[in-house]
Design an enzyme around this catalytic site. Structure first.
Site, PDB file in Angstrom:
ATOM      1  N   ARG A 179       0.844  -1.189   0.000  1.00 36.04           N
ATOM      2  CA  ARG A 179       0.000   0.000   0.000  1.00 36.04           C
ATOM      3  C   ARG A 179       0.885   1.246   0.000  1.00 36.04           C
ATOM      4  NH1 ARG A 179      -4.325  -2.351   3.316  1.00 36.04           N
ATOM      5  NH2 ARG A 179      -3.806  -4.554   3.364  1.00 36.04           N
ATOM      6  N   ASP A 248      -3.494   3.815   3.698  1.00 33.65           N
ATOM      7  CA  ASP A 248      -3.286   2.381   3.965  1.00 33.65           C
ATOM      8  C   ASP A 248      -4.258   1.523   3.153  1.00 33.65           C
ATOM      9  OD1 ASP A 248      -5.035   3.780   5.859  1.00 33.65           O
ATOM     10  OD2 ASP A 248      -5.485   1.806   6.650  1.00 33.65           O
TER      11      ASP A 248
HETATM   12  P1  AMP Z   1      -9.400  -0.422   7.860  1.00 36.25           P
HETATM   13  O1  AMP Z   1     -10.235   0.689   8.310  1.00 36.25           O
HETATM   14  O2  AMP Z   1     -10.174  -1.683   7.669  1.00 36.25           O
HETATM   15  O3  AMP Z   1      -8.574  -0.097   6.655  1.00 36.25           O
HETATM   16  O4  AMP Z   1      -8.400  -0.783   9.039  1.00 36.25           O
HETATM   17  C1  AMP Z   1      -7.507   0.157   9.597  1.00 36.25           C
HETATM   18  C2  AMP Z   1      -6.572  -0.532  10.558  1.00 36.25           C
HETATM   19  O5  AMP Z   1      -7.289  -1.086  11.661  1.00 36.25           O
HETATM   20  C3  AMP Z   1      -5.782  -1.682   9.974  1.00 36.25           C
HETATM   21  O6  AMP Z   1      -4.507  -1.649  10.537  1.00 36.25           O
HETATM   22  C4  AMP Z   1      -6.547  -2.890  10.435  1.00 36.25           C
HETATM   23  O7  AMP Z   1      -5.732  -4.032  10.495  1.00 36.25           O
HETATM   24  C5  AMP Z   1      -7.009  -2.465  11.806  1.00 36.25           C
HETATM   25  N1  AMP Z   1      -8.221  -3.176  12.228  1.00 36.25           N
HETATM   26  C6  AMP Z   1      -9.477  -3.010  11.765  1.00 36.25           C
HETATM   27  N2  AMP Z   1     -10.338  -3.840  12.365  1.00 36.25           N
HETATM   28  C7  AMP Z   1      -9.628  -4.567  13.253  1.00 36.25           C
HETATM   29  C8  AMP Z   1      -9.951  -5.593  14.207  1.00 36.25           C
HETATM   30  N3  AMP Z   1     -11.188  -6.050  14.354  1.00 36.25           N
HETATM   31  N4  AMP Z   1      -8.940  -6.093  14.950  1.00 36.25           N
HETATM   32  C9  AMP Z   1      -7.689  -5.646  14.814  1.00 36.25           C
HETATM   33  N5  AMP Z   1      -7.324  -4.675  13.952  1.00 36.25           N
HETATM   34  C10 AMP Z   1      -8.269  -4.142  13.179  1.00 36.25           C
HETATM   35 MG    MG Z   2      -7.404  -1.188   5.492  1.00 32.73          MG
END
Ligand code: AMP
Ligand code: MG
Length: 484
Positions: A179, A248
């Site tokens: 990314r 990201d």
């Molecule tokens: P996202 O908004 O899905 O792009 O996620 C942003 C960050 O939050 C990334 O580093 C994900 O790995 C982390 N993340 C999102 N949901 C979870 C979860 N349920 N447990 C652990 N990390 C999470």
């Molecule tokens: Mg993500």
């Protein structure tokens, strides 16, 4: 070996990831296995469609040859920088080679905590699993570069979000999970050797034609810029709103990645956003090109130390590249929308802009309007009936037809162009909500029906007609949630 893994990412320096196995789930069941995709990846679908296969893709067992890792990355989220994000709920098994000759990552999502989980549980609720399965496969069928869905699994465990929800595990297939945030990670750690390794790895994997460039970091920036400009133009062509274009969630390969709160336009409105957390419309439909440009500027900043030793010179060089973004994006947009009005090259740009103006004024459904334009050269009435005030549309039609005549574009040619880019069905937001609500009750019939329908989104079929209609006011989805 079921998965013919060749793990190049796991051979990179240890600073790139953490080694971590998935955490087992209690009673996994298949929701769906994408057998044709397994075949494309050189994985025997009959062997995968088994108790062993289910154990692997639920995270209960690590397949032979896999080297499970969680990747490190940073990210600008809604404009603010988070230096350490990383795979908090995803684990990469490794790469297999697609029959097109290039490698694909096989990654589990929702497979338990990793060193990057912070306060999260590393799990996925079922809703986001079903959403990503349907939307990513639909995007693929629509011809948009995207990560794919290999499998969706029911975990048998509960996850705790706003409510208690059933859990799921999703298997994602991607050209890579690199990314913009991966580059930002090494830059923010001051690890310029790591950054250099990353740039070479990314060029080799995604831009082999640029590997021998005089300035590899600049070459990567240019490559990513071209692909992002193309990608966002194509999103706009089908009314797609990604919803969370944080750095990201921007892939260096140019694939659509991370289907969180994504949605599709119903009524055409450039300011439209659905995501509940996107309070100011940063990621609104019409703002996506600006944000792509902004994200590329963050990539450029991260790459500065490799572009030139002299910082002012490095800044000059990346600025020259970034300033070309509008010249990359505009022609992509013009080509996409010209095809939507049956014209080639950028020739239909003005017609498309004027039509979009009428659609906005009269609050028309984006997909349905272009869907009926497909047939408007033989029968105008279904198209005209969409307009509460048809006079301006009649005038638009006559100018458009006049121009098609002038360009000597045959009706059949224009019609077949439009039929290849204006979908009949898309994963409408309200249909996705129905699929998710039923899935929570373990009823996957709506999931399979919608998924099947979306396999050929440009075709008119009797089974598809039920999925064409925009939402009734009572069905309209007003906000989407990450649900993470
Ligand atoms: P996202 O908004 O899905 O792009 O996620 C942003 C960050 O939050 C990334 O580093 C994900 O790995 C982390 N993340 C999102 N949901 C979870 C979860 N349920 N447990 C652990 N990390 C999470
Ligand atoms: Mg993500």
């Amino acid at each position: 070996m079921l998965f013919p893994f060749q793990n190049t990412y796991a051979r990179l320096p240890e600073s790139f990831f953490a080694r971590i196995d998935p955490t087992p789930v209690s009673s996994p069941e298949w929701i769906w296995l994408n057998r044709p995709l397994a075949e494309e990846l050189g994985i025997d679908p009959d062997l995968l469609d088994s108790e062993d296969g289910l154990a692997f893709l639920s995270g209960n067992r690590v397949p032979d040859g896999a080297e499970p890792i969680a990747a490190a990355y940073s990210g600008h989220q809604f404009g603010g920088f988070s230096p350490v994000l990383g795979d908090g709920r995803a684990i990469l098994f490794g790469e297999v080679v697609h029959r097109d000759g290039s490698p694909r990552d096989i990654q589990l999502k929702g497979s338990g905590p990793t060193p990057f989980s912070r306060r999260g549980d590393g799990r996925s609720a079922l809703g986001p699993v079903l959403r990503e399965t349907i939307v990513s496969e639909a995007m693929h069928a629509l011809g948009i570069p995207t990560t794919r869905a290999l499998a969706a699994v029911w975990s048998g465990d509960k996850v705790y979000r706003e409510e208690v929800e059933p859990g799921g595990v999703f298997t994602r297939v991607a050209r890579s999970h690199l990314r913009i945030g991966t580059c930002e990670y090494f830059a923010s750690q001051g690890d310029f050797e790591g950054l250099q390794v990353l740039v070479h790895y990314a060029l080799n994997r995604h831009y082999p034609e640029r590997v021998d460039s005089e300035n590899p970091a600049l070459a990567l920036l240019e490559g990513v810029m071209e692909r992002q400009a193309n990608l966002v133009a194509r999103w706009m062509g089908i009314g797609f709103i990604h919803g969370v274009m944080n750095t990201d969630n921007v892939s260096l390969s140019g694939e659509t990645i991370d289907y969180g709160p994504c949605a599709f336009l119903d009524r055409y409105d450039p300011a439209k956003k659905f995501s509940f957390i996107d309070r100011n419309g940063r990621y609104a439909y019409g703002n996506q090109p600006n944000i792509a440009h902004w994200n590329l500027a963050r990539l450029a900043e991260a790459l500065l130390p490799l572009v030139a030793d002299d910082e002012p010179q490095a800044i000059r060089r990346v600025t020259e590249v970034l300033e070309r973004f509008p010249d990359c994006f505009r022609p992509e947009w013009a080509k996409t929308f010209s095809a939507k009005v049956g014209m080639s090259g950028e020739g239909g740009k003005e017609h498309a802009e004027r039509l979009l103006g009428l659609m906005e004024d009269q609050a028309l459904d984006f997909t349905l309007t272009f869907r009926h334009l497909r047939d408007a050269l033989s029968d105008e009435s279904p198209f005209l009936r969409l307009f509460p005030r048809p006079d301006p549309a009649r005038e638009w039609l006559s100018q458009w037809r006049g121009h098609l005549d002038q360009l000597a574009i045959p009706v059949e040619t224009a019609t077949s162009t439009m039929r290849s880019v204006n979908p009949v069905v898309i994963p409408r937001n309200h249909r996705l909500e129905e699929v998710i609500a039923a899935g929570k009750n373990r009823n996957f019939a709506p999931f399979h029906q919608l998924r099947e329908t979306l396999r050929s989104p440009y075709e008119e079929r009797p089974e598809a007609s039920a999925f064409e209609s925009p939402p009734l006011p009572s069905e309209e989805v007003r906000a989407t949630f990450c649900g993470t």
